[in-house]
Enzyme design. Sequence first.
Site, PDB file in Angstrom:
ATOM      1  N   GLN A 182       3.323  10.016   0.982  1.00 28.67           N
ATOM      2  CA  GLN A 182       4.599   9.289   0.978  1.00 28.67           C
ATOM      3  C   GLN A 182       5.443   9.580  -0.255  1.00 28.67           C
ATOM      4  O   GLN A 182       6.633   9.261  -0.278  1.00 28.67           O
ATOM      5  CB  GLN A 182       4.359   7.775   1.089  1.00 28.67           C
ATOM      6  CG  GLN A 182       3.757   7.375   2.437  1.00 28.67           C
ATOM      7  CD  GLN A 182       3.588   5.879   2.525  1.00 28.67           C
ATOM      8  OE1 GLN A 182       2.591   5.344   2.091  1.00 28.67           O
ATOM      9  NE2 GLN A 182       4.586   5.194   3.071  1.00 28.67           N
ATOM     10  N   GLY A 234       0.841  -1.185   0.000  1.00 27.39           N
ATOM     11  CA  GLY A 234       0.000   0.000   0.000  1.00 27.39           C
ATOM     12  C   GLY A 234       0.878   1.236   0.000  1.00 27.39           C
ATOM     13  O   GLY A 234       2.061   1.172   0.374  1.00 27.39           O
ATOM     14  N   CYS A 262       6.263   0.174   7.280  1.00 29.09           N
ATOM     15  CA  CYS A 262       5.860   1.307   6.448  1.00 29.09           C
ATOM     16  C   CYS A 262       7.019   1.649   5.515  1.00 29.09           C
ATOM     17  O   CYS A 262       8.167   1.715   5.955  1.00 29.09           O
ATOM     18  CB  CYS A 262       5.519   2.499   7.333  1.00 29.09           C
ATOM     19  SG  CYS A 262       5.002   3.956   6.418  1.00 29.09           S
ATOM     20  N   LEU A 263       6.709   1.895   4.246  1.00 27.38           N
ATOM     21  CA  LEU A 263       7.767   2.214   3.286  1.00 27.38           C
ATOM     22  C   LEU A 263       8.474   3.523   3.656  1.00 27.38           C
ATOM     23  O   LEU A 263       9.602   3.753   3.228  1.00 27.38           O
ATOM     24  CB  LEU A 263       7.198   2.311   1.872  1.00 27.38           C
ATOM     25  CG  LEU A 263       6.642   0.999   1.297  1.00 27.38           C
ATOM     26  CD1 LEU A 263       6.065   1.231  -0.089  1.00 27.38           C
ATOM     27  CD2 LEU A 263       7.714  -0.082   1.265  1.00 27.38           C
ATOM     28  N   HIS A 279      -4.123   1.683   7.629  1.00 30.18           N
ATOM     29  CA  HIS A 279      -2.754   2.232   7.672  1.00 30.18           C
ATOM     30  C   HIS A 279      -2.604   3.358   6.641  1.00 30.18           C
ATOM     31  O   HIS A 279      -2.069   4.434   6.953  1.00 30.18           O
ATOM     32  CB  HIS A 279      -1.767   1.089   7.400  1.00 30.18           C
ATOM     33  CG  HIS A 279      -0.326   1.491   7.336  1.00 30.18           C
ATOM     34  ND1 HIS A 279       0.620   1.045   8.223  1.00 30.18           N
ATOM     35  CD2 HIS A 279       0.343   2.302   6.462  1.00 30.18           C
ATOM     36  CE1 HIS A 279       1.801   1.564   7.915  1.00 30.18           C
ATOM     37  NE2 HIS A 279       1.667   2.331   6.841  1.00 30.18           N
ATOM     38  N   GLU A 280      -3.099   3.124   5.415  1.00 30.99           N
ATOM     39  CA  GLU A 280      -2.917   4.127   4.355  1.00 30.99           C
ATOM     40  C   GLU A 280      -3.786   5.364   4.595  1.00 30.99           C
ATOM     41  O   GLU A 280      -3.359   6.493   4.347  1.00 30.99           O
ATOM     42  CB  GLU A 280      -3.209   3.521   2.977  1.00 30.99           C
ATOM     43  CG  GLU A 280      -2.344   2.318   2.603  1.00 30.99           C
ATOM     44  CD  GLU A 280      -0.856   2.521   2.806  1.00 30.99           C
ATOM     45  OE1 GLU A 280      -0.378   3.668   2.734  1.00 30.99           O
ATOM     46  OE2 GLU A 280      -0.160   1.512   3.056  1.00 30.99           O
ATOM     47  N   HIS A 304      -2.236   7.684   6.910  1.00 29.88           N
ATOM     48  CA  HIS A 304      -1.232   8.556   6.282  1.00 29.88           C
ATOM     49  C   HIS A 304      -1.857   9.870   5.797  1.00 29.88           C
ATOM     50  O   HIS A 304      -1.190  10.920   5.816  1.00 29.88           O
ATOM     51  CB  HIS A 304      -0.591   7.862   5.072  1.00 29.88           C
ATOM     52  CG  HIS A 304       0.590   6.998   5.393  1.00 29.88           C
ATOM     53  ND1 HIS A 304       1.759   7.495   5.920  1.00 29.88           N
ATOM     54  CD2 HIS A 304       0.792   5.662   5.238  1.00 29.88           C
ATOM     55  CE1 HIS A 304       2.629   6.495   6.078  1.00 29.88           C
ATOM     56  NE2 HIS A 304       2.065   5.376   5.676  1.00 29.88           N
TER      57      HIS A 304
HETATM   58 NI    NI Z   1       2.922   3.491   5.672  1.00 33.18          NI
END
Ligand code: NI
Length: 165
Positions: A51, A46, A92-93, A134-135, A138
Amino acid sequence: MAEREIRLLGDPVLRRTAQPVPALTETVRALIADMFDTMYGADGVGLAAPQVGIGDRVIVVDPRQDDVQPFALVNPVILERSSEVDRAEEGCLSIPGLQEIVERPVRVTVAGLDRDGAPVRMAVEGFVARILQHEIDHLDGVLFIDRVSPLKRKLLIDKWKKLHR
Ligand code: NI
């Protein structure tokens, strides 16, 4: 289309509230395409627009499950959350190298627009529900490290500082 730079913990864009997208313009469609490329390039499941440094309420999701097609959601809103919760490890990326157990509702109902601007509504559970929460977090400047105990958060941030010193 192209991969974009993934912003890391400490970048202020990750802490800003993203703004609703007024229309599915070519710019937004290009953003979505680039977000998929970026997510796959980083082997993620995701990604949220902040991000990649864009303050729009856009997410892309691919849980890599045979029965779930990859999808984008624009202006996603969580309409319902189950009172039942579960706990699972998240990463998380934007915070590479850190993982922690996060408690979240098992099931959510989410509404938004698809990449063509059509309204969608989905009731999901388990891994997909976790990714969506989670997304969407963000988009409100919230990271998974905010959803653990203060002690665990401190340990995570200490580890982050060691990794990125
Ligand atoms: Ni994340």
